[in-house]
Design a protein around this motif. Structure first.
Motif, short mmCIF file in Angstrom:
data_model
loop_
_atom_site.label_atom_id
_atom_site.label_comp_id
_atom_site.label_asym_id
_atom_site.label_seq_id
_atom_site.Cartn_x
_atom_site.Cartn_y
_atom_site.Cartn_z
N ALA A 45 0.75 -1.18 0.01
CA ALA A 45 -0.03 0.04 0.01
C ALA A 45 0.85 1.21 0.07
CB ALA A 45 -0.88 -0.09 1.31
N ASP A 361 -7.57 0.15 -3.82
CA ASP A 361 -7.47 -0.03 -2.62
C ASP A 361 -5.83 -0.15 -1.80
OD1 ASP A 361 -6.90 -2.56 -3.18
OD2 ASP A 361 -8.73 -3.28 -2.59
N TRP A 364 -3.38 5.38 -0.91
CA TRP A 364 -3.97 6.04 -0.02
C TRP A 364 -3.47 7.57 0.18
CZ3 TRP A 364 -7.13 4.04 4.00
CH2 TRP A 364 -7.66 2.73 4.00
N SER A 378 -8.59 5.95 1.30
CA SER A 378 -7.97 5.46 0.06
C SER A 378 -8.90 5.85 -1.11
CB SER A 378 -8.31 4.03 0.27
OG SER A 378 -9.49 3.38 0.10
#
Length: 417
Positions: A45, A361, A364, A378
């Protein structure tokens, strides 16, 4: 493996923010997700945001959560608990951290709320057969236990103090394996870079592994060749020896030598690294900062992948070319089949804002609200974001927020000719 983390009242984070590695209903790159008991979890992420919007505060909050768990048992009677509240929070406002994660094949949920004076609440639950079961639950000094753990925990209640986390106490003094497992997850599985206290001589660690583990060297050479760094061999030396004045550099000032000789240092490490390019060799100290950083982080990253740990990296692009960042991401995402290793990183590199490489997803943003509090969200939470959308362009144009708006770009007015 992290599933979800929340934080409230830590530095720029005033209101509760929630960060999740859970995959949404998006069906992009499903082969790169980690399956676990009916859910899918992301391996990586990224976090974007303007300078001062709270990216580092968010990562530091998770780092401090770790240090609080690891060091709480050392608190003495009367010691305050370290706290970094938001500047606009009332003095007695508690700080709260919660984390859901997987260790082995078991899911755990741990959380706490505290002030400088005491722990207000704390809980630890697990899901041994997919169903939630209590390990312990605490409200101030009152602690209740799951039936399975009651006998073991009651023998250590005298070790519990208002300024100590019961998780830290139970991991050190009880025979409850689950408490020890959760404690070790915080201590060993959450790896932070480049926070100075956490790095802990990564360079020496890499040199030691390259010296003592023959299988690591060809992996590193292959990795370097993949980014068009044509090294043919690496010569490293790692040796622990007794500290003697002869080991000190001859040009070191005499006063410093005397200080070190009286410091009672019993053991010293001798390290050396040389990169062989075939027609010439270069000492690592004479290489570029980018090559030095790669040398420093490669072995820890391999260890993280091999042992399913989580790497939290603030500003991953610092001193690294975008292609090298891409290769590090490739190692995490594709390096080992069935690996549960994860990478969470902050960056300003908009080249990575690409839906042909990342899921919505996995992207962020942090943004500072009018009340000077960090908001975290996100791309998957935003409406009307198409799969074929140019995310990098949209981000730079301010479509998703989380960027600085420069209303007056010139500090000095231009002169008309």
């Amino acid at each position: 493996m992290i599933i979800e983390y929340t934080c409230e009242n830590h530095k720029s984070i005033k209101e509760k923010v929630t960060f999740s590695m859970l995959a949404s209903k998006d069906n992009s790159f499903e082969d790169l997700l980690i399956p676990f008991n009916g859910i899918l979890v992301n391996k990586a992420a990224s976090i974007y945001g303007a300078n001062g919007s709270g990216k580092t505060s968010f990562m530091e909050s998770l780092y401090f959560f770790k240090t609080l768990v690891c060091n709480s048992n050392n608190h003495q009677p009367g010691d305050k608990i370290r706290q970094f509240p938001h500047k606009l929070s009332a003095p007695e406002t508690p700080t709260t951290y919660t984390l859901q994660f997987v260790k082995g094949d078991i899911r755990y949920a741990y959380g706490l709320s505290y002030t400088r004076e005491q722990v207000l609440s704390e809980y630890l639950y697990y899901f041994p057969h997919g169903k939630q079961a209590k390990i312990f639950d605490r409200a101030f000094s009152e602690i209740t236990f799951g039936d399975k753990f009651k006998k073991d925990f009651e023998t250590i209640l005298n070790f519990s103090k208002p300024n100590k986390l019961f998780l830290s106490v139970s991991a050190n003094y009880s025979a409850v394996k689950e408490a020890e497992t959760v404690f070790l997850f915080f201590k060993e599985d959450l790896i932070f870079y480049p926070i100075a206290q956490e790095v802990n001589n990564w360079l020496e660690y890499s040199i030691e592994r390259l010296t003592n583990e023959p299988d690591i060297k060809p992996l590193f050479i292959k990795f370097m060749n993949s980014i068009e760094c044509p090294i043919q061999n690496i010569c490293t030396r790692f040796e622990k020896t007794n500290m003697t004045p002869e080991l000190l550099p001859p040009d070191m000032p005499r006063t410093l030598k005397e200080l070190l000789s009286h410091a009672n240092i019993q053991e010293a490490q001798i390290t050396a690294s040389e990169l062989d390019y075939g027609i010439f060799s270069v000492d690592l100290d004479d290489e570029s900062k980018g090559i030095q950083k790669l040398f420093e982080v490669f072995c820890p990253i391999i260890e993280i992948i091999q042992n399913n740990k989580i790497l939290i990296w603030d500003e991953i692009e610092t001193s690294l070319h975008p292609r090298i960042v891409n290769e590090i991401l490739r190692l995490i995402l594709h390096g080992k089949q069935n690996s549960r290793a994860q990478l969470i990183f902050s960056t300003h590199d908009t080249n990575l804002l690409d839906l042909t490489r990342f899921r919505r997803d996995q992207i962020w943003f942090t943004e500072l609200s009018p009340s000077r509090s960090t908001d975290l969200f996100s791309l998957a939470e935003l409406k009307n974001v198409r799969k074929d959308e140019n995310i990098s362009k949209g981000y730079l144009n301010g479509k998703y927020g989380a960027i600085p708006f420069i209303h007056n770009p010139l500090i000095f007015p231009t002169e008309e000719v």
